[in-house]
Scaffold this motif. Structure first.
Motif, PDB file in Angstrom:
ATOM      1  N   UNK A  84       9.594   5.624   0.744  1.00 12.49           N
ATOM      2  CA  UNK A  84       8.141   5.759   0.565  1.00 12.49           C
ATOM      3  C   UNK A  84       7.310   4.469   0.882  1.00 12.49           C
ATOM      4  N   UNK A  85       6.330   4.473   1.717  1.00  8.00           N
ATOM      5  CA  UNK A  85       5.668   3.468   2.148  1.00  8.00           C
ATOM      6  C   UNK A  85       4.487   3.200   1.599  1.00  8.00           C
ATOM      7  N   UNK A  86       3.549   3.803   1.019  1.00  7.22           N
ATOM      8  CA  UNK A  86       2.619   3.689   0.238  1.00  7.22           C
ATOM      9  C   UNK A  86       1.683   2.972   1.283  1.00  7.22           C
ATOM     10  N   UNK A  87       1.026   1.839   0.588  1.00  2.37           N
ATOM     11  CA  UNK A  87       0.060   1.352   1.503  1.00  2.37           C
ATOM     12  C   UNK A  87       0.532   0.255   2.512  1.00  2.37           C
ATOM     13  N   UNK A  88       1.761   0.194   2.624  1.00  6.78           N
ATOM     14  CA  UNK A  88       2.221  -0.636   3.659  1.00  6.78           C
ATOM     15  C   UNK A  88       3.759  -1.158   3.627  1.00  6.78           C
ATOM     16  N   UNK A  89       4.569  -1.743   4.613  1.00  8.74           N
ATOM     17  CA  UNK A  89       5.739  -2.518   4.434  1.00  8.74           C
ATOM     18  C   UNK A  89       6.030  -3.278   5.673  1.00  8.74           C
ATOM     19  N   UNK A  90       6.809  -4.296   5.379  1.00  4.48           N
ATOM     20  CA  UNK A  90       6.978  -5.021   6.552  1.00  4.48           C
ATOM     21  C   UNK A  90       8.565  -4.853   6.911  1.00  4.48           C
ATOM     22  N   UNK A  91       9.022  -4.808   8.297  1.00  7.30           N
ATOM     23  CA  UNK A  91      10.298  -4.320   8.809  1.00  7.30           C
ATOM     24  C   UNK A  91      10.753  -5.562   9.634  1.00  7.30           C
ATOM     25  N   UNK A  92      12.004  -5.900   9.247  1.00  2.00           N
ATOM     26  CA  UNK A  92      12.576  -7.043  10.122  1.00  2.00           C
ATOM     27  C   UNK A  92      13.917  -7.200   9.725  1.00  2.00           C
ATOM     28  N   UNK A 115      -2.235  -0.379   6.138  1.00  2.00           N
ATOM     29  CA  UNK A 115      -3.358   0.618   5.742  1.00  2.00           C
ATOM     30  C   UNK A 115      -4.742   0.092   6.210  1.00  2.00           C
ATOM     31  N   UNK A 116      -5.632   0.807   6.860  1.00  2.00           N
ATOM     32  CA  UNK A 116      -6.938   0.564   7.253  1.00  2.00           C
ATOM     33  C   UNK A 116      -7.650   2.049   6.756  1.00  2.00           C
ATOM     34  N   UNK A 117      -8.418   1.874   6.090  1.00  2.00           N
ATOM     35  CA  UNK A 117      -9.262   3.087   5.526  1.00  2.00           C
ATOM     36  C   UNK A 117      -8.276   3.934   4.991  1.00  2.00           C
ATOM     37  N   UNK A 118      -8.428   5.063   5.527  1.00  2.00           N
ATOM     38  CA  UNK A 118      -7.275   6.184   4.920  1.00  2.00           C
ATOM     39  C   UNK A 118      -6.256   6.305   5.782  1.00  2.00           C
ATOM     40  N   UNK A 119      -5.969   5.532   6.954  1.00  2.00           N
ATOM     41  CA  UNK A 119      -4.922   5.858   7.844  1.00  2.00           C
ATOM     42  C   UNK A 119      -3.732   4.617   7.814  1.00  2.00           C
ATOM     43  N   UNK A 120      -2.514   4.999   8.241  1.00  2.00           N
ATOM     44  CA  UNK A 120      -1.455   3.954   8.201  1.00  2.00           C
ATOM     45  C   UNK A 120      -1.218   3.438   9.617  1.00  2.00           C
TER      46      UNK A 120
END
Length: 161
Positions: A84-92, A115-120
């Protein structure tokens, strides 16, 4: 004479008690009905949020590489697992990422989902081997759509809404 007056008064008191009991029971019923309605509403909201939650599905990890969830006990992610990523995640590759990709071609801080407005969106964080979405190199943030294939190094994840 006293017997005649006492009987109607007792009947009036009994009638008032029955009416009070009925009003109490109706109030209790209404309270319970509203409480159950609110609980069911919360359950439906939670179920709809869970079913529409965005996630990444780990599709392919090269031999010798692995994917971990940062800051969690059961960290190793198997191919086919949903993240699950919800509002955001960092990958590395570094341990301070939300999704740790131990792939020799992944940078320490490779990409970010935000997330920016309602889009990821996903953006590359200046990685050496760039981030790819649907086999295209990212030069600017990309709005994620269900089915997009994200490639970090040689590791591939699919975005789903």
């Amino acid at each position: 004479m006293r017997g005649r007056c006492a009987a109607p008064a007792a009947a009036s008191v009994e009638l008032l008690i029955r009416i009070a009991n009925l009003v109490f029971l109706l109030g209790l019923y209404r309270f319970l009905h509203k409480a159950v309605g609110l609980v069911l509403e919360d359950v439906h909201k939670a179920a709809s949020l869970e079913s529409t939650a965005s996630r990444l599905i780990l599709m392919e990890v090269p031999a010798g590489a692995s994917v971990l969830l940062g800051n969690q006990e059961n960290r190793l992610i198997a191919v086919g697992s949903q993240i699950p990523i919800g509002s955001g995640k960092t990958l590395g590759r570094l341990d301070d990422n939300d999704i740790i990709i131990l792939d020799p071609f992944a940078s320490g801080h490779h990409a970010e989902i935000f997330k920016d407005r309602n889009s990821l969106f996903i953006r590359d964080l200046g990685s050496l081997n760039t981030t790819r979405v649907n086999a295209r190199k990212l030069n600017k943030p990309h709005r994620l759509r269900s089915g997009d294939v994200i490639q970090i190094g040689e590791t591939r994840l699919v975005f789903e809404e």
